[in-house]
Scaffold this active site. Structure first.
Site, PDB file in Angstrom:
ATOM      1  CB  CYS A 181       9.123   3.335 -40.036  1.00  0.00           C
ATOM      2  SG  CYS A 181       8.231   3.388 -38.670  1.00  0.00           S
ATOM      3  CB  CYS A 182      13.593   1.880 -37.010  1.00  0.00           C
ATOM      4  SG  CYS A 182      14.317   3.204 -36.108  1.00  0.00           S
ATOM      5  CB  ALA A 183      11.637   0.783 -32.313  1.00  0.00           C
TER       6      ALA A 183
END
EC number: 2.9.1.3
Length: 364
Positions: free
Chosen positions: A96-98
């Site tokens: 998960c990133c932004a």
């Protein structure tokens, strides 16, 4: 992995406590994260800032090249090993990133080069965050019943016993009053809201829910504030008020604030440092309301607190604390809560001792 990469049901991911390997920078993670996520950044804060500046001045290609120069060699290998270990620990996890963009795709590609096929969250943290906000708004539309009562009435315990009860103070890691802090630091506002949303989703999924049972809270619980959509619904909700004898309330407060907090501090920090932290905790709670008490009354109660602490340290007795707790309840907490309750008198649907309220709830 193919099935896990199809169009994602974000609510299902949150309900399942899906492990998240969050590769955002620590500052982003601290500002808001999902429950159970672990932060293993692709770039640290200074690296991310440098790449962001480069992007603004020179464009995407130059920024990407700088990122690869900053995260290379031993640094790249160390971070790769951390991601591999996390995936081995949580084989059902997601990256998960932004926004589900470059960072999670880069980490996914690097892991794939080592033979690990790890899916990522499409839309990233922002998509999960939006899902949490929408879920809270939707679920807050269900009927709500509040449990009210003066400090020490056992409201939180009563809420916890209900299958449809939501322990807002537990989620906030704070008990609401100036003495309400716990040994766990409070979450950021966004992380608190995310945790609340997941709790609402889980309780709603376990049963056919007629209504929520919540403690009658103000706008804020320590540093966290309730989502406005929930607060607006609570302001109109019916209230069941616990009215227990003053002596019973004192015993609950003795157990919670003097016996248990002393135990928790000494268990966490050892006898000497734990005692110091416990003493500072009580002094800070009193200091926080000094202006409302008046400086002279604050000084008097502080002297009484000091004597009570000396007695507790020498003999183990918490009786001395009653000499400042009783006037604090009589002069500050009880009048304040009763004033607030009077403004909502039309919403009161039941009054009685703790057990009577518990029985009434069971009959509903």
């Amino acid at each position: 992995m193919q099935d896990r990469q199809k169009a994602q049901d974000y609510r299902a991911l949150l309900l399942a406590d899906t492990p998240l390997i969050d590769v955002r920078a620590p500052i982003e993670f601290e500002q808001g994260a999902m429950p159970g996520a672990i932060n293993l950044p692709l770039m640290m804060g200074d690296e991310r800032a440098a790449v962001g500046t480069c992007y603004k001045r020179q464009g995407a290609d130059a920024a990407l090249a700088l990122g690869h120069r900053l995260v290379c060699g031993d640094i790249r290998q160390q971070r790769l090993e951390a991601w591999k270990a996390a995936y081995q620990r949580f084989p059902n996890g997601y990256l998960c990133c932004a926004r589900g963009g470059q960072r999670s795709h880069i980490v996914q590609r690097w892991l794939k080069e080592t033979g690990i096929d790890c899916p990522l969250i499409e839309g990233g943290y922002k998509a999960l965050r939006q899902t949490a906000i929408q879920a809270t708004w939707q679920l807050a539309q269900k009927p709500i019943l509040l449990i009210g009562g003066c400090t020490g009435s056992g409201k939180t315990q009563l809420v916890r016993q209900q299958p449809n009860g939501v322990d807002l103070e537990g989620l906030a890691r704070h008990r609401g009053s100036s003495f309400g802090r716990t040994l766990k630091p409070q979450l950021s506002q966004a992380s608190f809201e995310n945790k609340l949303a997941v709790e609402l989703l889980k309780i709603n999924a376990r049963q056919t829910l007629k209504r929520w049972v919540l403690e009658d809270e103000g706008r804020t619980i320590g540093a966290n504030h309730l989502p406005e959509c929930l607060r607006e619904r609570m302001a109109q909700a019916p209230i069941a008020v616990v009215e227990d004898p003053f002596a019973l309330r004192l015993e609950r407060l003795r157990e919670e604030y003097f016996i248990r907090m002393h135990h928790d501090f000494t268990h966490a920090y050892g006898d000497e440092a734990g005692w110091q932290a416990y003493s500072e905790y009580l002094h800070h709670g009193l200091f926080a309301i000094r202006r409302r008490l008046g400086l002279q009354r604050f000084a008097e109660l502080t002297d009484t607190l000091d004597r009570a602490l000396a007695e507790q340290l020498s003999s183990g007795s918490t009786d001395g604390h009653m000499a400042w707790l009783v006037p604090l309840l009589n002069e500050y907490y009880d009048p304040m809560y009763r004033y607030q309750l009077e403004k909502k008198a039309a919403n009161i649907v039941f009054r009685g001792p703790w057990q009577d309220v518990a029985n009434w709830l069971k009959a509903q």
